[in-house]
Write an enzyme that holds these catalytic residues in place. Structure first.
Site, PDB file in Angstrom:
ATOM      1  N   PRO A  97       4.786 -33.411 -34.274  1.00 13.81           N
ATOM      2  CG  PRO A  97       2.767 -34.262 -35.092  1.00 13.81           C
ATOM      3  CD  PRO A  97       3.387 -33.009 -34.574  1.00 13.81           C
ATOM      4  N   GLY A  98       7.222 -35.598 -35.661  1.00 16.06           N
ATOM      5  CA  GLY A  98       8.404 -35.664 -36.510  1.00 16.06           C
ATOM      6  C   GLY A  98       9.608 -34.909 -36.004  1.00 16.06           C
ATOM      7  CB  THR A  99      10.183 -32.498 -33.307  1.00 16.77           C
ATOM      8  OG1 THR A  99       9.339 -33.106 -32.326  1.00 16.77           O
ATOM      9  CG2 THR A  99       9.396 -31.436 -34.052  1.00 16.77           C
ATOM     10  N   GLY A 100      11.476 -35.707 -33.380  1.00 18.77           N
ATOM     11  CA  GLY A 100      12.516 -36.590 -32.855  1.00 18.77           C
ATOM     12  C   GLY A 100      12.329 -37.012 -31.414  1.00 18.77           C
ATOM     13  CD  GLU A 119      -1.090 -18.786 -58.686  1.00 15.03           C
ATOM     14  OE1 GLU A 119      -0.265 -18.362 -57.845  1.00 15.03           O
ATOM     15  OE2 GLU A 119      -2.108 -19.424 -58.362  1.00 15.03           O
ATOM     16  CG  ASP A 173      -5.723 -17.107 -52.350  1.00 12.70           C
ATOM     17  OD1 ASP A 173      -4.786 -17.848 -52.016  1.00 12.70           O
ATOM     18  OD2 ASP A 173      -5.919 -16.725 -53.515  1.00 12.70           O
TER      19      ASP A 173
END
EC number: 3.4.24.-
Length: 696
Positions: free
Chosen positions: A260-263, A482, A556
């Site tokens: 999706p969204g690659t054109g 972190e 994680d």
């Protein structure tokens, strides 16, 4: 006497017959054109007539003495309404609902049984309003003043207004709703419901000379290979002899496949703008309807229109809505309508009656679920893969989306392209828009580099929540968690380069470590193990520092579990199981396992073994560097955000800097690109915000 000769003599001239009119067919008389609205009008008039015939006007006339004796004194009256009629006053008497079933009131009800349920029971006359008030007061002399029934005077116009509101207006609303529904079913056309059968017509949008698409291939950045494939189709439509002279045939169909969204849809729009031929555009869901047979009917109508406009292009977006493999999940015929639509599409694309000059283009991000008959040569001959853009293609996409944005002078597009691995074209468009909004919110006159970096943080990590209530103990646990990620990833040669670590809550996370993943085509076993070890560094740091662990490692654990099972059962990277992959790319074994229970036990044991080995490895690395781990955590508690330079100050240069950081154009302190994981102390399932650019 002269005798008449009746014999026929050829020399004699026959009598001239009377002139006859030619047989001209009578012109049929024009009959009034039927209009369904006349039916609506008749229904409304009939309903109004019924309401007027059987309503309050049928109340019986009685004398005041009868009213007083049978109704008023027994206390059966609910209210009295009076109005002026000619030279007298009419009073309508309404009886309480509980008293209407009394046998004495049966004689006052209409013989038809209509009308008196809500209307007045009887009507009596009075000479004037004053006389009516005096009579009522005299009849209720023994009743307290607050309980006495008094006449409520209304004008005749108010009575008619009540009739309009209570009777006519609901009927008009009902008629309007009925007309609206019939017009909707007829597709919005005139003539009432006569066009309801247009529901089987195609809903495709036609783009031709009158409605051209303004998008061209110059507006599509990147996608070099995909553009070359579709440009050949456009060139064939413009210059067909160039190919037919050599005996070649253009593919009948081209399927655009990608994330999706690659054109994919944008590429189809560019084809429509470049081809200069009729272009039919619709979605796979446009064939789906609640009525049986509508999908197949719309397919037939679509190809009928296309044959009239040939040569032309048909583009079906999200074709997986009707193109799923047949015979799967068919519960009691539930998929029959979709399968009938697919069958008709297959016949139209390559059946006996197929005409040339029609090219089918389709787009989907679920090519694995499509039916095999749809993908065979002769239907969709070509499958054009539209992949995620690489760094050079991202640069081209940035150049397109940055045109309308007012930028500062020193914006480096190469830097932006390097900071967005795994971003699709739609993601980059959203990033540019988000950066402009952030700049406007801050009152900048132009969009700065920092605005783009803040936009990356906002899109991937979520909104900052600095006011979130966190205790000191929780904040300290988050800081060491972190810091554990940062320490292990810094010391491992194959882990992704660390960019930034923060303990500022953002989105659903209480803290995050940000990395710049390498753009890999393949991933080795050592790289996966190092990434797993760095991921387990957060929980290992809690264990070493506090001697206990928390729920903060949920994402994680989710990440490393997926990686471990992928190594064992998909990629063949486990020595005990060997070079075997149980990955099903077609999704045909979703309900059954392609291995035995004994093999499943081995997979579980080996996956657990890999995870525990990397956890022990992270514990050892942090134990050897516990002092530096404490320094990093304290620095994180003080400043809440630390960068690459802070780690270099504590640990020194990273051993693998010459391998993994060549993508960095410069050392910018806010190079936050992608969170590798989102730890949290809350015991609930959270989405995995892994960067899509990491190879698995």
């Amino acid at each position: 006497m002269e005798q008449k000769n009746n014999s026929t003599n050829p020399t004699d001239k026959p009598n001239k017959p009377a002139k006859r009119m030619p047989n001209i067919p009578k012109r049929p008389q024009k009959t009034p054109k039927f209009n369904i609205f006349w039916v609506y009008a008749a229904i409304i008039i009939g309903l109004i007539a019924v309401n007027f015939l059987f309503n309050s006007d049928n109340a019986q006339q009685v004398s005041y003495s009868t009213f007083e004796k049978e109704m008023l004194i027994p206390g059966d009256v609910q209210k009295i309404i009076s109005y002026k009629a000619d030279d007298i006053v009419k009073a309508e008497v309404y009886i309480k609902d509980a008293k209407k079933e009394d046998p004495k009131y049966k004689k006052y009800q209409n013989k038809t049984g209509f009308g008196n349920s809500k209307g007045p029971m009887v009507v009596f006359n009075a000479a004037s309003p004053d006389q009516l008030d005096r009579l009522l007061k005299e009849s209720q002399v023994n009743v307290p003043a607050e309980n006495q029934i008094k006449a409520e005077p209304v004008s005749k116009s108010n009575a008619w207004a009540g009739v309009f509101i209570n009777i006519i207006l609901p009927l008009l609303l009902f008629a309007g709703l009925w007309i609206f529904m019939m017009r909707r079913m007829s597709g919005g056309g005139g003539g009432g419901g006569g066009q309801i059968f247009n529901i089987g017509k195609s809903k495709a949008t036609l783009f031709d000379k009158e409605s051209q698409v303004n998008i061209t291939f110059n507006d599509v950045a990147g996608l070099t290979e995909a553009k070359q494939e579709v440009m050949e189709i456009v060139d064939f439509l413009k210059n067909p002899k160039r190919y037919t002279n050599l005996g070649g045939k253009i593919p009948k169909g081209a399927l655009l496949v990608g994330s999706p969204g690659t054109g994919k849809t944008l590429l189809a729009k560019a084809v429509a703008g470049e081809a200069q031929v009729p272009f039919f555009s619709l979605s796979g869901s446009d064939f789906v309807e609640m009525f049986v047979g509508v999908g197949a009917s719309r397919v037939r109508d679509l190809f009928k229109q296309a044959k009239d406009k040939a040569p032309c292009i048909i583009f079906i977006d999200e074709i997986d809505a009707i193109g799923r493999a047949r015979g799967k999940g068919n519960m009691m015929g539930g998929n029959d309508e979709r399968e009938n639509t697919l069958n008709q599409l297959l016949v139209e694309m390559d059946g006996f009656g197929t005409d040339s000059g029609i090219i089918i283009m389709a787009a989907t991000n679920r090519a694995d679920v499509l039916d095999n008959a749809l993908l065979r040569p002769g239907r969709f001959d070509r499958q054009i893969y539209v992949d995620m853009p690489d760094i050079n293609e991202r640069k081209e996409i940035f150049n397109v989306h940055l045109k309308p944005i007012k930028l500062e002078d020193n914006i480096d597009i190469n830097f932006l392209a390097k900071q967005t691995p795994g971003f699709s074209g739609a993601d980059i468009a959203n990033l540019c828009n988000e950066a402009a909004l952030i700049a406007a919110r801050k009152g900048h006159e132009s969009v700065t580099k920092q605005d783009f970096l803040d936009a990356v943080d906002r899109i991937i990590g979520g909104l900052e929540k600095k006011n979130k209530i966190i205790t000191k103990e929780e904040k300290r646990a988050i800081a060491f968690h972190e810091a554990g990620h940062a320490t292990v990833s810094w010391l491992l040669p194959h882990a992704h380069p660390l960019i930034k670590v923060t303990i500022v809550p953002r989105g659903q996370s209480l803290g995050a470590a940000w990395y710049l993943p390498e753009e890999r085509s393949i991933t080795t076993t050592e790289q996966i193990l190092d990434e797993m070890c760095a991921t387990m560094g957060g929980r290992a740091a809690e264990k070493i520092t506090f001697g206990k662990i928390s729920t903060g490692a949920l994402s994680d654990l989710e990440k490393v579990t997926k990686q471990a099972y992928a190594m064992v059962s998909m990629y063949g990277l486990n020595d005990k199981l060997g070079n075997i992959s149980y990955y099903d790319s077609r999704g045909q074994e979703s309900f059954t396992k392609p291995y035995s229970e004994a093999t499943a036990r081995i997979i579980d044991e080996e996956a657990s073994k890999i995870i525990e080995e990397q956890y022990a490895r992270a514990l050892q690395i942090l134990a050897d560097n516990q002092e530096n781990l404490g320094k990093l955590a304290e620095k994180l508690l003080t400043s809440e955000v630390i960068f690459k330079e802070d780690l270099e100050e504590i640990f020194g240069k990273r051993p693998s800097d010459n391998e993994g950081t060549e993508l960095l154009a410069e050392n910018v302190p806010f190079e936050n690109v992608t969170p590798s994981e989102v730890p949290t102390l809350e015991n609930k399932d959270l989405p995995n915000n892994n960067n899509t650019g990491v190879s698995h």
